[in-house]
Motif scaffolding. Structure first.
Motif, PDB file in Angstrom:
ATOM      1  N   ASN A   1     103.173  35.377  55.109  1.00  0.00           N
ATOM      2  CA  ASN A   1     103.342  33.942  55.324  1.00  0.00           C
ATOM      3  C   ASN A   1     104.374  33.598  56.397  1.00  0.00           C
ATOM      4  OD1 ASN A   1     101.459  33.143  53.354  1.00  0.00           O
ATOM      5  ND2 ASN A   1     102.984  33.321  51.724  1.00  0.00           N
ATOM      6  N   HIS A   2     105.181  34.586  56.828  1.00  0.00           N
ATOM      7  CA  HIS A   2     106.278  34.273  57.746  1.00  0.00           C
ATOM      8  C   HIS A   2     106.367  35.341  58.825  1.00  0.00           C
ATOM      9  CE1 HIS A   2     110.029  32.465  59.077  1.00  0.00           C
ATOM     10  NE2 HIS A   2     110.604  33.671  59.063  1.00  0.00           N
ATOM     11  N   ASN A   3     106.032  34.973  60.049  1.00  0.00           N
ATOM     12  CA  ASN A   3     106.133  35.871  61.192  1.00  0.00           C
ATOM     13  C   ASN A   3     107.594  35.983  61.611  1.00  0.00           C
ATOM     14  OD1 ASN A   3     105.911  37.277  63.614  1.00  0.00           O
ATOM     15  ND2 ASN A   3     105.101  35.513  64.751  1.00  0.00           N
ATOM     16  N   ILE A   4     108.166  37.190  61.496  1.00  0.00           N
ATOM     17  CA  ILE A   4     109.595  37.376  61.775  1.00  0.00           C
ATOM     18  C   ILE A   4     109.833  38.086  63.117  1.00  0.00           C
ATOM     19  CG2 ILE A   4     110.212  37.400  59.329  1.00  0.00           C
ATOM     20  CD1 ILE A   4     110.400  40.485  59.539  1.00  0.00           C
ATOM     21  N   ALA A   5     108.827  38.140  63.978  1.00  0.00           N
ATOM     22  CA  ALA A   5     108.970  38.874  65.235  1.00  0.00           C
ATOM     23  C   ALA A   5     110.110  38.326  66.086  1.00  0.00           C
ATOM     24  CB  ALA A   5     107.659  38.843  66.013  1.00  0.00           C
ATOM     25  N   ALA A   6     110.211  37.010  66.197  1.00  0.00           N
ATOM     26  CA  ALA A   6     111.262  36.415  67.031  1.00  0.00           C
ATOM     27  C   ALA A   6     112.645  36.630  66.412  1.00  0.00           C
ATOM     28  CB  ALA A   6     110.993  34.932  67.226  1.00  0.00           C
ATOM     29  N   GLU A   7     112.700  36.736  65.092  1.00  0.00           N
ATOM     30  CA  GLU A   7     113.977  36.923  64.405  1.00  0.00           C
ATOM     31  C   GLU A   7     114.474  38.362  64.476  1.00  0.00           C
ATOM     32  OE1 GLU A   7     113.661  35.429  60.372  1.00  0.00           O
ATOM     33  OE2 GLU A   7     112.071  34.050  61.029  1.00  0.00           O
TER      34      GLU A   7
ATOM     35  N   PRO B   1      98.510  28.883  50.833  1.00  0.00           N
ATOM     36  CA  PRO B   1      97.663  27.717  51.098  1.00  0.00           C
ATOM     37  C   PRO B   1      97.819  27.122  52.485  1.00  0.00           C
ATOM     38  CG  PRO B   1      99.554  27.072  49.790  1.00  0.00           C
ATOM     39  CD  PRO B   1      99.622  28.566  49.921  1.00  0.00           C
ATOM     40  N   GLY B   2      98.896  27.486  53.205  1.00  0.00           N
ATOM     41  CA  GLY B   2      99.147  26.886  54.506  1.00  0.00           C
ATOM     42  C   GLY B   2      98.996  27.882  55.636  1.00  0.00           C
ATOM     43  N   ILE B   3      99.231  27.395  56.856  1.00  0.00           N
ATOM     44  CA  ILE B   3      99.227  28.265  58.027  1.00  0.00           C
ATOM     45  C   ILE B   3     100.520  29.077  58.019  1.00  0.00           C
ATOM     46  CG2 ILE B   3      99.085  28.338  60.537  1.00  0.00           C
ATOM     47  CD1 ILE B   3      96.608  27.174  59.173  1.00  0.00           C
ATOM     48  N   PRO B   4     100.466  30.385  58.256  1.00  0.00           N
ATOM     49  CA  PRO B   4     101.705  31.172  58.294  1.00  0.00           C
ATOM     50  C   PRO B   4     102.695  30.613  59.314  1.00  0.00           C
ATOM     51  CG  PRO B   4      99.795  32.612  58.260  1.00  0.00           C
ATOM     52  CD  PRO B   4      99.271  31.221  58.444  1.00  0.00           C
ATOM     53  N   GLU B   5     103.968  30.725  59.003  1.00  0.00           N
ATOM     54  CA  GLU B   5     105.006  30.213  59.894  1.00  0.00           C
ATOM     55  C   GLU B   5     105.081  31.042  61.176  1.00  0.00           C
ATOM     56  OE1 GLU B   5     108.697  30.102  57.836  1.00  0.00           O
ATOM     57  OE2 GLU B   5     107.914  28.921  56.160  1.00  0.00           O
ATOM     58  N   ASN B   6     105.324  30.343  62.289  1.00  0.00           N
ATOM     59  CA  ASN B   6     105.523  30.976  63.598  1.00  0.00           C
ATOM     60  C   ASN B   6     104.287  31.727  64.071  1.00  0.00           C
ATOM     61  OD1 ASN B   6     108.255  30.115  63.353  1.00  0.00           O
ATOM     62  ND2 ASN B   6     108.744  32.001  62.231  1.00  0.00           N
ATOM     63  N   VAL B   7     103.124  31.131  63.804  1.00  0.00           N
ATOM     64  CA  VAL B   7     101.853  31.743  64.168  1.00  0.00           C
ATOM     65  C   VAL B   7     101.015  30.732  64.935  1.00  0.00           C
ATOM     66  CG1 VAL B   7      99.645  32.525  63.216  1.00  0.00           C
ATOM     67  CG2 VAL B   7     101.773  33.434  62.306  1.00  0.00           C
ATOM     68  N   ASN B   8     100.370  31.180  66.003  1.00  0.00           N
ATOM     69  CA  ASN B   8      99.455  30.312  66.743  1.00  0.00           C
ATOM     70  C   ASN B   8      98.121  30.231  66.014  1.00  0.00           C
ATOM     71  OD1 ASN B   8      97.375  29.583  68.935  1.00  0.00           O
ATOM     72  ND2 ASN B   8      99.325  29.305  69.993  1.00  0.00           N
ATOM     73  N   MET B   9      97.496  29.067  66.032  1.00  0.00           N
ATOM     74  CA  MET B   9      96.209  28.875  65.364  1.00  0.00           C
ATOM     75  C   MET B   9      95.144  29.853  65.862  1.00  0.00           C
ATOM     76  SD  MET B   9      96.289  26.345  63.110  1.00  0.00           S
ATOM     77  CE  MET B   9      97.062  24.760  62.714  1.00  0.00           C
ATOM     78  N   GLU B  10      95.307  30.371  67.075  1.00  0.00           N
ATOM     79  CA  GLU B  10      94.322  31.294  67.631  1.00  0.00           C
ATOM     80  C   GLU B  10      94.270  32.609  66.853  1.00  0.00           C
ATOM     81  OE1 GLU B  10      91.984  30.980  70.142  1.00  0.00           O
ATOM     82  OE2 GLU B  10      92.511  28.864  69.857  1.00  0.00           O
ATOM     83  N   SER B  11      95.281  32.868  66.046  1.00  0.00           N
ATOM     84  CA  SER B  11      95.251  34.072  65.210  1.00  0.00           C
ATOM     85  C   SER B  11      94.323  33.903  64.012  1.00  0.00           C
ATOM     86  CB  SER B  11      96.666  34.413  64.710  1.00  0.00           C
ATOM     87  OG  SER B  11      97.538  34.681  65.775  1.00  0.00           O
ATOM     88  N   LEU B  12      93.928  32.666  63.738  1.00  0.00           N
ATOM     89  CA  LEU B  12      93.061  32.339  62.605  1.00  0.00           C
ATOM     90  C   LEU B  12      91.726  31.825  63.141  1.00  0.00           C
ATOM     91  CD1 LEU B  12      95.895  30.600  60.578  1.00  0.00           C
ATOM     92  CD2 LEU B  12      94.947  32.883  60.135  1.00  0.00           C
ATOM     93  N   HIS B  13      90.960  31.175  62.306  1.00  0.00           N
ATOM     94  CA  HIS B  13      89.702  30.582  62.780  1.00  0.00           C
ATOM     95  C   HIS B  13      89.268  29.467  61.827  1.00  0.00           C
ATOM     96  CE1 HIS B  13      87.217  32.610  59.714  1.00  0.00           C
ATOM     97  NE2 HIS B  13      87.898  33.723  59.973  1.00  0.00           N
ATOM     98  N   GLY B  14      88.271  28.706  62.255  1.00  0.00           N
ATOM     99  CA  GLY B  14      87.836  27.526  61.523  1.00  0.00           C
ATOM    100  C   GLY B  14      86.747  27.742  60.508  1.00  0.00           C
ATOM    101  N   SER B  15      86.542  28.966  60.038  1.00  0.00           N
ATOM    102  CA  SER B  15      85.585  29.283  58.962  1.00  0.00           C
ATOM    103  C   SER B  15      84.148  28.938  59.341  1.00  0.00           C
ATOM    104  CB  SER B  15      85.985  28.559  57.671  1.00  0.00           C
ATOM    105  OG  SER B  15      87.325  28.829  57.307  1.00  0.00           O
TER     106      SER B  15
ATOM    107  N   PRO C   1     102.881  32.420  69.987  1.00  0.00           N
ATOM    108  CA  PRO C   1     103.362  33.772  70.283  1.00  0.00           C
ATOM    109  C   PRO C   1     102.240  34.798  70.232  1.00  0.00           C
ATOM    110  CG  PRO C   1     103.877  33.233  68.020  1.00  0.00           C
ATOM    111  CD  PRO C   1     103.256  31.991  68.618  1.00  0.00           C
ATOM    112  N   VAL C   2     102.435  35.906  70.909  1.00  0.00           N
ATOM    113  CA  VAL C   2     101.436  36.969  70.916  1.00  0.00           C
ATOM    114  C   VAL C   2     101.856  38.139  70.032  1.00  0.00           C
ATOM    115  CG1 VAL C   2     100.544  36.344  73.180  1.00  0.00           C
ATOM    116  CG2 VAL C   2     102.416  38.013  72.993  1.00  0.00           C
ATOM    117  N   ILE C   3     103.090  38.115  69.551  1.00  0.00           N
ATOM    118  CA  ILE C   3     103.580  39.175  68.665  1.00  0.00           C
ATOM    119  C   ILE C   3     103.817  38.587  67.278  1.00  0.00           C
ATOM    120  CG2 ILE C   3     105.348  40.914  68.251  1.00  0.00           C
ATOM    121  CD1 ILE C   3     103.767  41.453  70.753  1.00  0.00           C
ATOM    122  N   GLU C   4     103.294  39.272  66.267  1.00  0.00           N
ATOM    123  CA  GLU C   4     103.531  38.876  64.884  1.00  0.00           C
ATOM    124  C   GLU C   4     104.031  40.098  64.104  1.00  0.00           C
ATOM    125  OE1 GLU C   4     100.012  37.132  63.253  1.00  0.00           O
ATOM    126  OE2 GLU C   4      99.807  35.664  64.889  1.00  0.00           O
ATOM    127  N   LEU C   5     105.047  39.867  63.295  1.00  0.00           N
ATOM    128  CA  LEU C   5     105.616  40.936  62.475  1.00  0.00           C
ATOM    129  C   LEU C   5     105.823  40.410  61.060  1.00  0.00           C
ATOM    130  CD1 LEU C   5     106.930  43.784  62.191  1.00  0.00           C
ATOM    131  CD2 LEU C   5     109.100  42.704  62.838  1.00  0.00           C
TER     132      LEU C   5
END
Length: 492
Positions: A462-468, A259-273, A448-452
């Protein structure tokens, strides 16, 4: 109960070894494309969905549980499927790609489509509905009269649509039960409708009826056929006859697990429908700032599920007729969704992302010889379908494609040599899916520009672990870079 059940009880085998012997013995192709269909079907594990016809087909077919499209929007996804090619330019991500490539005369620019190759090899080719991007295969704008130029001019012997009371393909595509459409009503419409009509009260019912008539004609021809049928639903607006709405208790429809925005993700990866919000009489507007109310989200999912059940019934009608005409004994059946759809997942209502929700779609393949169902978990790309069908039909492998035939996966229980990777592209990003991970790289300024994502522990991304886990990113990045066909400079 559909007579389609009898198809599976009495159908006989067509030996794989006889594929491609003589033209008359080559199997027919029935290719069914369903718009915006995510894997919300019983055969994909959704026990709430009423999809008896597709589930019955799946019980005697191979269900590919990890099939991914290359682009999460209609036109370029279908162009990629039909050419077996990954996107190579920004034009390849545009819904106008069929029109753009039609104007290109050089064969190196306009690759041969799957349908064109079947036609060149003696198949009689018929398209009904939305196989390329336009609802009827012709080039014209939403509010314009029907055009006279085909999007795939060398592919079809016949390209058909019964637009009924809506008049044109685009009006039918956005049609409501009273004969009106989103175009003429200038978007002053709701994104759903519970129609007091029978199955023929919406365009997909007419498409099924037209396909049934055409099968009768094709049964009398002395050559194999490629019949492509493109159904509109469950594309917006989520319109379906009331009886399909009545299959569901709205209160029992679950909300998204994301239901929420994935963690550690920039809004630009999504969109406003934006596509969803074009339906300006909807009760609420979607945005990334806050989710829709639970009640409205359930209503929209109810409408989507009803639309899925409606199109499932139309597919059942076509498959019934295939059996009645005794064509099932020598026909390969393919059901494919052109991409997925966020139903409030990550606060998005629509496609147009490179998350799993928008990229994963159903792929079900029934060969004549198969009598028992199977499920495959290998990573399949939609570009692999073209070379697979040509191999099954004994045609030469298509030249210049990026796809790989997975014909052997239709029979062998295991194949360790399969290359389990699929690439997808959108929002200035490239994403790669492997059996365990999704790695995405965006070519933009916003960080961030990298998502894993680790699908073993985080199946909903739900959780971008690229930085981890930079070591994992470093290990996987060379494989991702293989999917960059020239869209972006890796130094960007």
């Amino acid at each position: 109960m559909h007579r389609f059940l009898l198809f599976f009880l009495v159908s006989c085998c067509f030996p794989a070894s006889s594929y491609g012997q003589q033209q008359k013995s080559r199997p027919n192709i029935l290719f069914i494309a369903v718009d915006d269909l995510r894997p919300d079907l019983g055969c994909y594990g959704n026990d709430l969905i009423h999809s008896p016809n597709l589930d019955l087909l799946a019980s005697r077919a191979v269900v590919f549980r990890n099939q991914f499209v290359t682009v999460p929007t209609c036109g370029p996804s279908r162009f990629s499927l039909l050419t077996g090619r990954l996107p190579r330019s920004q034009q390849d991500l545009s819904n106008a790609i069929f029109e753009i490539r039609r104007e290109d005369s050089a064969d190196t620019v306009r690759p041969e489509s799957m349908v064109e190759q079947f036609r060149r090899n003696g198949y009689y080719t018929v398209g009904i509905g939305k196989i390329s991007h336009s609802p009827d295969g012709y080039i014209y704008g939403y509010t314009e009269p029907k055009g006279n130029e085909l999007e795939l001019p060398a592919s079809w012997d016949e390209m058909l649509l019964d637009a009924g009371k809506w008049g044109t393909g685009w009006n039918a595509f956005f049609g409501y039960a009273d004969g009106s459409n989103r175009n003429d009503r200038k978007k002053q419409v709701k994104p759903y409708e519970k129609g007091a009509v029978n199955d023929l009260g919406y365009p997909d019912g007419l498409t099924a009826s037209l396909a049934i008539e055409k099968l009768q004609e094709l049964a009398g021809k002395k050559q194999p056929f490629f019949l492509g049928i493109g159904f509109f639903k469950p594309h917006l607006p989520f319109n379906a006859p009331q009886k399909y709405w009545d299959l569901y208790e709205e209160a029992n429809i679950p909300l998204t697990p994301s239901p929420g925005i994935p963690e550690n993700v920039n809004m630009e990866s999504l969109h406003g429908s934006a596509e969803f919000n074009q339906y300006q009489l909807g009760e609420e507007r979607a945005s990334l700032s806050q989710p829709l109310s639970d009640g409205y989200a359930r209503k929209l999912k109810h409408a989507y599920f009803a639309s899925v059940s409606y199109v499932d019934a139309q597919i059942g009608r076509v498959l019934d007729r295939l059996h009645e005409l005794d064509l099932d004994k020598n026909t390969i059946i393919v059901v494919w969704g052109d991409h997925g759809w966020h139903l409030g997942d990550d606060r998005v209502w629509g496609k147009h992302t490179i998350f799993e929700w928008a990229l994963r779609s159903p792929l079900i393949i029934k060969t004549p010889e198969r009598q028992t169902g199977a499920a495959r978990d290998e990573i399949i790309s939609s570009i692999d379908i073209y070379p697979t069908l040509t191999e099954l039909c004994g045609l030469n492998p298509p030249a210049g494609t990026d796809g790989r035939s997975f014909a052997r996966l239709l029979e062998k229980p295991r194949n360790k040599k399969w290359d389990n990777v699929a690439y997808s592209y959108f929002r200035r990003g490239i994403t790669m899916r492997t059996p365990r991970y999704r790695l995405s790289r965006y070519f933009r300024n916003e960080k961030p520009v990298i998502e894993l994502y680790d699908h073993r522990t985080d199946p909903y991304e739900n959780h971008n672990i690229a930085a981890e886990h930079p070591e994992l990113v470093e290990k996987l990045m060379p494989l991702l870079e293989k999917g960059n066909t020239g869209l972006y400079k890796l130094s960007d």
